[in-house]
Design an enzyme around this catalytic site. Structure first.
Site, PDB file in Angstrom:
ATOM      1  N   CYS A   9      -7.595 -40.269 -14.043  1.00  0.00           N
ATOM      2  CA  CYS A   9      -8.528 -39.225 -13.590  1.00  0.00           C
ATOM      3  C   CYS A   9      -9.780 -39.201 -14.461  1.00  0.00           C
ATOM      4  O   CYS A   9      -9.820 -38.536 -15.505  1.00  0.00           O
ATOM      5  CB  CYS A   9      -7.847 -37.860 -13.610  1.00  0.00           C
ATOM      6  SG  CYS A   9      -6.249 -37.814 -12.775  1.00  0.00           S
ATOM      7  N   GLU A  53     -15.620 -37.460 -11.327  1.00  0.00           N
ATOM      8  CA  GLU A  53     -15.799 -36.065 -10.903  1.00  0.00           C
ATOM      9  C   GLU A  53     -16.814 -36.017  -9.762  1.00  0.00           C
ATOM     10  O   GLU A  53     -17.534 -36.999  -9.524  1.00  0.00           O
ATOM     11  CB  GLU A  53     -16.282 -35.214 -12.078  1.00  0.00           C
ATOM     12  CG  GLU A  53     -15.283 -35.142 -13.222  1.00  0.00           C
ATOM     13  CD  GLU A  53     -15.725 -34.234 -14.361  1.00  0.00           C
ATOM     14  OE1 GLU A  53     -14.942 -34.088 -15.304  1.00  0.00           O
ATOM     15  OE2 GLU A  53     -16.852 -33.673 -14.296  1.00  0.00           O
ATOM     16  N   SER A 110      -6.645 -41.581  -6.866  1.00  0.00           N
ATOM     17  CA  SER A 110      -5.561 -42.301  -6.196  1.00  0.00           C
ATOM     18  C   SER A 110      -4.223 -41.729  -6.641  1.00  0.00           C
ATOM     19  O   SER A 110      -3.962 -41.620  -7.837  1.00  0.00           O
ATOM     20  CB  SER A 110      -5.627 -43.791  -6.535  1.00  0.00           C
ATOM     21  OG  SER A 110      -6.770 -44.387  -5.982  1.00  0.00           O
ATOM     22  N   GLU A 114     -13.771 -48.804 -10.254  1.00  0.00           N
ATOM     23  CA  GLU A 114     -13.593 -49.463 -11.559  1.00  0.00           C
ATOM     24  C   GLU A 114     -14.930 -49.972 -12.112  1.00  0.00           C
ATOM     25  O   GLU A 114     -14.972 -50.907 -12.913  1.00  0.00           O
ATOM     26  CB  GLU A 114     -12.600 -50.632 -11.472  1.00  0.00           C
ATOM     27  CG  GLU A 114     -11.268 -50.301 -10.833  1.00  0.00           C
ATOM     28  CD  GLU A 114     -10.342 -49.524 -11.750  1.00  0.00           C
ATOM     29  OE1 GLU A 114     -10.831 -48.968 -12.754  1.00  0.00           O
ATOM     30  OE2 GLU A 114      -9.144 -49.448 -11.468  1.00  0.00           O
TER      31      GLU A 114
END
EC number: 1.3.8.-
Length: 416
Positions: free
Chosen positions: A157, A160, A191, A397
């Site tokens: 996580c 944002e 995810s 990523e």
């Protein structure tokens, strides 16, 4: 060392079942570029194990999972029985203790059947790996055994609503209150959000703006004050749920701090280095399957009274696709080896590999669809699913633009 991967009794059953999968495996390997070129015998063995698992447990159901947006936790637990739930977690807590290069080989093989599900396995491994590296012994023993078995799953996580590529500007706040942190804020595009039992959350614990004030906390699903947004509807990656995380006076024990206060951004970037290799490996697996499918299609599809493979334009297109795929694989595996060697410049080569592999593998997939013609656009054939799943790899990523930024900054330095 690979003992952790093979220590379970399931090794024998998988190897016994390999006989009935031999034709599928030959199809995957009997093409240029061959994914096993340059691998050690041990690496070839667990590559074959991963491919056999993918062909038997994932490929027959991938279309259905995608259509129904089914999250196959049962199958992921079976993958964990082979050691795929903690690929580079140390063996003392049940991990396989493999390298990042080994992991990329396994992930590529799994993704050949189902990119979306494999991508979540990769994310879960990234979280488990961070706990293994930065966690205390108490944290490792508390969290990792159930994560390695995938009885529990983990989510990463960082993103944002207002901070994507600019991760250092995140605003989720963690205020210390005695032996707890009180979290307020939200995370986006997570995810496994709402399904995972463990969340590695990057929060702002310091007053400083930017990366220095960021820390990493483990937040468990049943923590009061943690809630989840709606399940997002997505173009691809439909076999894993995506939701927002919402923190409203969420109290997290100080003992759930991973690493030190202010170390969170460094932890997050370390995670992304490995994650970029893994997502590139997912792209390799999907593109390899599309190349095989296109090769088989042009052999049997006829136009103007001859197979498509007899046309020079098709031959040259296939040659370009194979070359792009091979170059991508070399870059991903080289970057993984540099990360294993703790090369200080690894992050730059990882950025190059992620940028190139995710872009070129998407092109290979798109070219495969083109070679299928109108059939490629139908959901009767898997190429369109691979295309939808691979598209997001150029965003997450670290987007293509961020990869170019990392590379260009290194190029501008004068001290090489």
């Amino acid at each position: 060392m690979i003992s952790g991967l093979f220590k379970l009794s399931n090794k024998q059953s998988v190897l016994q079942n390999a006989t009935k999968l031999v034709l599928q495996r030959r199809t995957f390997f009997n093409i240029v570029p061959n994914p096993s070129v340059g691998l050690t015998e041990d690496q070839k063995q667990f590559q074959s194990m991963a491919l056999d698992f993918a062909q038997e447990k994932m490929k027959p159901f991938a279309e259905k999972w995608d259509k129904e947006e089914y999250f196959p936790r049962d199958v992921m637990r079976e993958a964990a029985e082979l050691g795929f739930g903690g690929i580079y977690v140390r063996e003392d807590v049940g991990g396989s203790g493999l390298s990042r290069l080994d992991a990329s080989i396994i992930i590529e093989a799994l993704a050949s059947a189902d990119v979306s599900t494999t991508a979540f396995i990769s994310i879960h491994n990234m979280c488990a790996g961070l706990i293994d590296i930065y966690g205390t012994e108490e944290q490792r023993k508390k969290f990792l055994p159930s994560l390695v078995s995938m009885e529990k799953i983990a989510s990463y996580c960082l993103t944002e609503p207002g901070s994507g590529s600019d991760a250092g500007s995140l605003s989720t706040k963690a205020t210390k209150d005695g032996d707890h942190y009180i979290l307020n804020g939200s995370k986006a595009f997570i995810s496994g959000g709402g399904d995972s039992e463990v969340y590695l959350v990057m929060v702002r614990t310091g007053a400083e703006k930017g990366p220095k004030g960021i820390s990493c906390l483990l937040v468990e699903k049943d923590t009061p004050g943690l809630s989840f947004g709606k399940k997002e509807e997505k173009l691809g990656w439909n076999t894993q749920p995506t939701r927002a995380l919402i923190f409203e006076d969420c109290r997290v024990p100080v003992g759930n701090l991973i690493g030190k206060e202010g170390q969170g951004f460094s932890i997050a970037m370390n995670a992304l280095n490995g994650g970029r290799i893994n997502i590139g490996a997912c792209s390799l697996g999907g593109a390899q399957s599309c190349l095989v499918a296109a090769r088989d299609h042009v052999k049997v599809r006829k136009q103007f009274n001859q197979p498509l493979e007899h046309f020079q334009a098709v031959q040259f297109k296939m040659a370009d696709m194979a070359t792009k795929l091979h170059a991508s694989r070399i870059m991903i595996r080289n970057a993984a080896a540099m990360l294993d060697a703790k090369d200080p410049s690894a992050h730059v080569y990882i950025a190059m590999a992620k940028l190139f592999a995710c872009d070129e593998c998407f092109k290979v997939t798109d070219d495969s669809l083109q070679l299928f013609g109108g059939y490629g656009y139908l959901k009767d054939y898997p190429v369109e699913r691979y295309l939808r799943d691979l598209r997001v790899h150029r965003i997450l990523e670290g987007s293509d633009a961020v990869m170019r930024l990392i590379i260009s900054r290194e190029l501008s330095k004068d001290d090489h």
